[in-house]
Write a protein that holds these residues in place. Structure first.
Motif, PDB file in Angstrom:
ATOM      1  N   MET A   1     -13.616  -1.968 -11.431  1.00 21.52           N
ATOM      2  CA  MET A   1     -12.216  -1.661 -11.141  1.00 21.52           C
ATOM      3  C   MET A   1     -11.457  -2.810 -10.481  1.00 21.52           C
ATOM      4  O   MET A   1     -10.241  -2.748 -10.338  1.00 21.52           O
ATOM      5  N   VAL A   2     -12.147  -3.871 -10.069  1.00 23.72           N
ATOM      6  CA  VAL A   2     -11.494  -4.943  -9.310  1.00 23.72           C
ATOM      7  C   VAL A   2     -10.319  -5.573 -10.070  1.00 23.72           C
ATOM      8  O   VAL A   2      -9.196  -5.635  -9.544  1.00 23.72           O
ATOM      9  N   PRO A   3     -10.479  -6.060 -11.326  1.00 27.19           N
ATOM     10  CA  PRO A   3      -9.321  -6.646 -12.028  1.00 27.19           C
ATOM     11  C   PRO A   3      -8.173  -5.678 -12.276  1.00 27.19           C
ATOM     12  O   PRO A   3      -7.004  -6.039 -12.046  1.00 27.19           O
ATOM     13  N   PRO A   4      -8.426  -4.433 -12.743  1.00 24.86           N
ATOM     14  CA  PRO A   4      -7.295  -3.498 -12.914  1.00 24.86           C
ATOM     15  C   PRO A   4      -6.558  -3.202 -11.620  1.00 24.86           C
ATOM     16  O   PRO A   4      -5.326  -3.087 -11.612  1.00 24.86           O
ATOM     17  N   VAL A   5      -7.293  -3.089 -10.524  1.00 24.79           N
ATOM     18  CA  VAL A   5      -6.647  -2.875  -9.227  1.00 24.79           C
ATOM     19  C   VAL A   5      -5.774  -4.074  -8.877  1.00 24.79           C
ATOM     20  O   VAL A   5      -4.649  -3.927  -8.385  1.00 24.79           O
ATOM     21  N   GLY A   6      -6.263  -5.285  -9.158  1.00 30.53           N
ATOM     22  CA  GLY A   6      -5.471  -6.491  -8.897  1.00 30.53           C
ATOM     23  C   GLY A   6      -4.205  -6.548  -9.739  1.00 30.53           C
ATOM     24  O   GLY A   6      -3.139  -6.913  -9.254  1.00 30.53           O
ATOM     25  N   LEU A   7      -4.307  -6.167 -11.019  1.00 35.14           N
ATOM     26  CA  LEU A   7      -3.146  -6.170 -11.911  1.00 35.14           C
ATOM     27  C   LEU A   7      -2.086  -5.183 -11.427  1.00 35.14           C
ATOM     28  O   LEU A   7      -0.906  -5.539 -11.304  1.00 35.14           O
ATOM     29  N   CYS A   8      -2.491  -3.955 -11.157  1.00 33.26           N
ATOM     30  CA  CYS A   8      -1.540  -2.944 -10.674  1.00 33.26           C
ATOM     31  C   CYS A   8      -0.962  -3.342  -9.315  1.00 33.26           C
ATOM     32  O   CYS A   8       0.232  -3.163  -9.069  1.00 33.26           O
ATOM     33  N   GLY A   9      -1.811  -3.885  -8.463  1.00 35.54           N
ATOM     34  CA  GLY A   9      -1.334  -4.319  -7.152  1.00 35.54           C
ATOM     35  C   GLY A   9      -0.281  -5.400  -7.256  1.00 35.54           C
ATOM     36  O   GLY A   9       0.711  -5.392  -6.528  1.00 35.54           O
ATOM     37  N   GLY A  10      -0.459  -6.341  -8.187  1.00 34.66           N
ATOM     38  CA  GLY A  10       0.515  -7.411  -8.368  1.00 34.66           C
ATOM     39  C   GLY A  10       1.852  -6.906  -8.871  1.00 34.66           C
ATOM     40  O   GLY A  10       2.909  -7.303  -8.374  1.00 34.66           O
ATOM     41  N   VAL A  11       1.825  -6.008  -9.861  1.00 36.26           N
ATOM     42  CA  VAL A  11       3.063  -5.443 -10.417  1.00 36.26           C
ATOM     43  C   VAL A  11       3.838  -4.683  -9.342  1.00 36.26           C
ATOM     44  O   VAL A  11       5.038  -4.913  -9.120  1.00 36.26           O
ATOM     45  N   LEU A  12       3.174  -3.774  -8.664  1.00 34.10           N
ATOM     46  CA  LEU A  12       3.845  -2.927  -7.682  1.00 34.10           C
ATOM     47  C   LEU A  12       4.243  -3.699  -6.435  1.00 34.10           C
ATOM     48  O   LEU A  12       5.250  -3.381  -5.794  1.00 34.10           O
ATOM     49  N   ASP A  13       3.473  -4.723  -6.093  1.00 34.43           N
ATOM     50  CA  ASP A  13       3.826  -5.562  -4.950  1.00 34.43           C
ATOM     51  C   ASP A  13       5.162  -6.258  -5.185  1.00 34.43           C
ATOM     52  O   ASP A  13       6.018  -6.307  -4.302  1.00 34.43           O
ATOM     53  N   ALA A  14       5.359  -6.792  -6.384  1.00 33.09           N
ATOM     54  CA  ALA A  14       6.605  -7.482  -6.703  1.00 33.09           C
ATOM     55  C   ALA A  14       7.782  -6.514  -6.754  1.00 33.09           C
ATOM     56  O   ALA A  14       8.859  -6.789  -6.218  1.00 33.09           O
ATOM     57  N   ILE A  15       7.584  -5.365  -7.377  1.00 31.01           N
ATOM     58  CA  ILE A  15       8.672  -4.399  -7.528  1.00 31.01           C
ATOM     59  C   ILE A  15       9.065  -3.781  -6.194  1.00 31.01           C
ATOM     60  O   ILE A  15      10.249  -3.602  -5.890  1.00 31.01           O
ATOM     61  N   GLY A  16       8.078  -3.453  -5.370  1.00 28.37           N
ATOM     62  CA  GLY A  16       8.353  -2.783  -4.101  1.00 28.37           C
ATOM     63  C   GLY A  16       8.544  -3.707  -2.928  1.00 28.37           C
ATOM     64  O   GLY A  16       8.830  -3.249  -1.824  1.00 28.37           O
ATOM     65  N   GLY A  17       8.369  -5.025  -3.128  1.00 25.80           N
ATOM     66  CA  GLY A  17       8.483  -5.956  -2.015  1.00 25.80           C
ATOM     67  C   GLY A  17       7.273  -5.902  -1.109  1.00 25.80           C
ATOM     68  O   GLY A  17       7.262  -6.439  -0.014  1.00 25.80           O
ATOM     69  N   GLY A  18       6.221  -5.272  -1.563  1.00 24.37           N
ATOM     70  CA  GLY A  18       4.999  -5.120  -0.801  1.00 24.37           C
ATOM     71  C   GLY A  18       4.133  -4.078  -1.459  1.00 24.37           C
ATOM     72  O   GLY A  18       4.605  -3.269  -2.260  1.00 24.37           O
ATOM     73  N   GLY A  19       2.867  -4.088  -1.142  1.00 23.81           N
ATOM     74  CA  GLY A  19       1.961  -3.126  -1.733  1.00 23.81           C
ATOM     75  C   GLY A  19       0.639  -3.730  -2.158  1.00 23.81           C
ATOM     76  O   GLY A  19      -0.322  -3.007  -2.433  1.00 23.81           O
ATOM     77  N   TRP A  20       0.565  -5.058  -2.197  1.00 16.86           N
ATOM     78  CA  TRP A  20      -0.696  -5.708  -2.567  1.00 16.86           C
ATOM     79  C   TRP A  20      -1.817  -5.266  -1.624  1.00 16.86           C
ATOM     80  O   TRP A  20      -2.864  -4.790  -2.055  1.00 16.86           O
ATOM     81  N   GLY A  21      -1.577  -5.372  -0.331  1.00 21.14           N
ATOM     82  CA  GLY A  21      -2.592  -4.975   0.633  1.00 21.14           C
ATOM     83  C   GLY A  21      -2.918  -3.496   0.595  1.00 21.14           C
ATOM     84  O   GLY A  21      -4.086  -3.116   0.454  1.00 21.14           O
TER      85      GLY A  21
END
Length: 243
Positions: free
Chosen positions: A132-152
């Motif tokens: 699950m590591v790469p899919p989690v990274g992909l989703c985290g990157g998309v939502l982090d950019a859109i929401g101004g945060g969320g990667w962590g």
């Protein structure tokens, strides 16, 4: 210096202290504060990520120095996170800020609930080669950019919940976030221009000052109560803005 500039310094400092200790929340705390201050959603996310280029570099180096980084995890997270971040930043920069603002607030509330849930849920044990590591990274990157945060909140909480070592996940997430943030920031610069992002300097100063302390605090602070406090701040401020 204006009072606004000092406000950005304080926001950057406080957000980075929490982020360094938890491996999450600089973006969501900074963006939540900027949105409450009246900054448009795309600009708030862009300012936060420009600041994070510096804070994540400082924080990542500190975590590497304190041996909190799992390099195998970094190698699997970084490419997926960078791709997702570029996609999310491009989408946000081309959407009307008034249209996206309620969705960003709702997203931040969801992130706050995720943090709160993870504060009380004991994680199982799982090997670092978790698929699950790469899919989690992909989703985290998309939502982090859109929401101004969320990667962590997305990446750290997801990997910890799947059994990865907490301290290594926090260190690796902080270290990887530099590459993701750099990609997001460059995308915003190409779409919004640098003139819209000058106010990020205050966030940068506050965050860089606080960054070295986070790697130390992660070994000393009780994680659960701090996660609860962060989730309450995010949920409360985002809910007020959404209503």
């Amino acid at each position: 210096m204006t009072s606004d500039f000092f406000f950005f310094i304080v926001v950057g400092f406080c957000a980075q202290i929490v982020d360094g200790a938890l491996g999450m929340a600089f973006g969501v705390l900074s963006t939540t504060s900027l949105l409450a201050f009246g900054v448009p959603a795309a600009n708030a996310s862009a300012m936060t990520h420009v600041a994070e280029m510096f804070t994540t570099a400082a924080s990542g180096i500190s975590h590497a120095y304190h041996r909190n980084v799992d390099w195998r995890l970094v190698a699997r997270l970084a490419p997926a996170g960078m791709i997702g971040g570029a996609i999310g930043a491009y989408l946000l920069a081309n959407i009307d800020g008034k249209v996206i603002a309620p969705f960003v607030s709702a997203y931040l509330i969801a992130i706050g609930l995720v943090i709160l849930y993870k504060a009380f849920r004991p994680p199982p044990k799982r090997d670092v080669r978790d698929w699950m590591v790469p899919p989690v990274g992909l989703c985290g990157g998309v939502l982090d950019a859109i929401g101004g945060g969320g990667w962590g909140p997305i990446v750290t909480s997801s990997l910890v919940s799947r059994g990865h070592d907490l301290k290594r996940v926090i260190g690796s997430t902080n270290f990887t976030e530099f590459a993701v943030t750099l990609t997001i920031s460059l995308t915003f610069m190409l779409t919004l221009g640098w003139s819209e992002l000058n106010s990020a300097i205050g966030l940068i100063i506050g965050g860089v000052i606080a960054a070295p302390f986070g790697a130390i605090l992660v070994k000393r602070l009780p994680v659960g109560p701090l996660m609860v406090a962060v989730s309450m701040i995010i949920i409360g401020t985002s809910a007020m803005r959404l209503l």
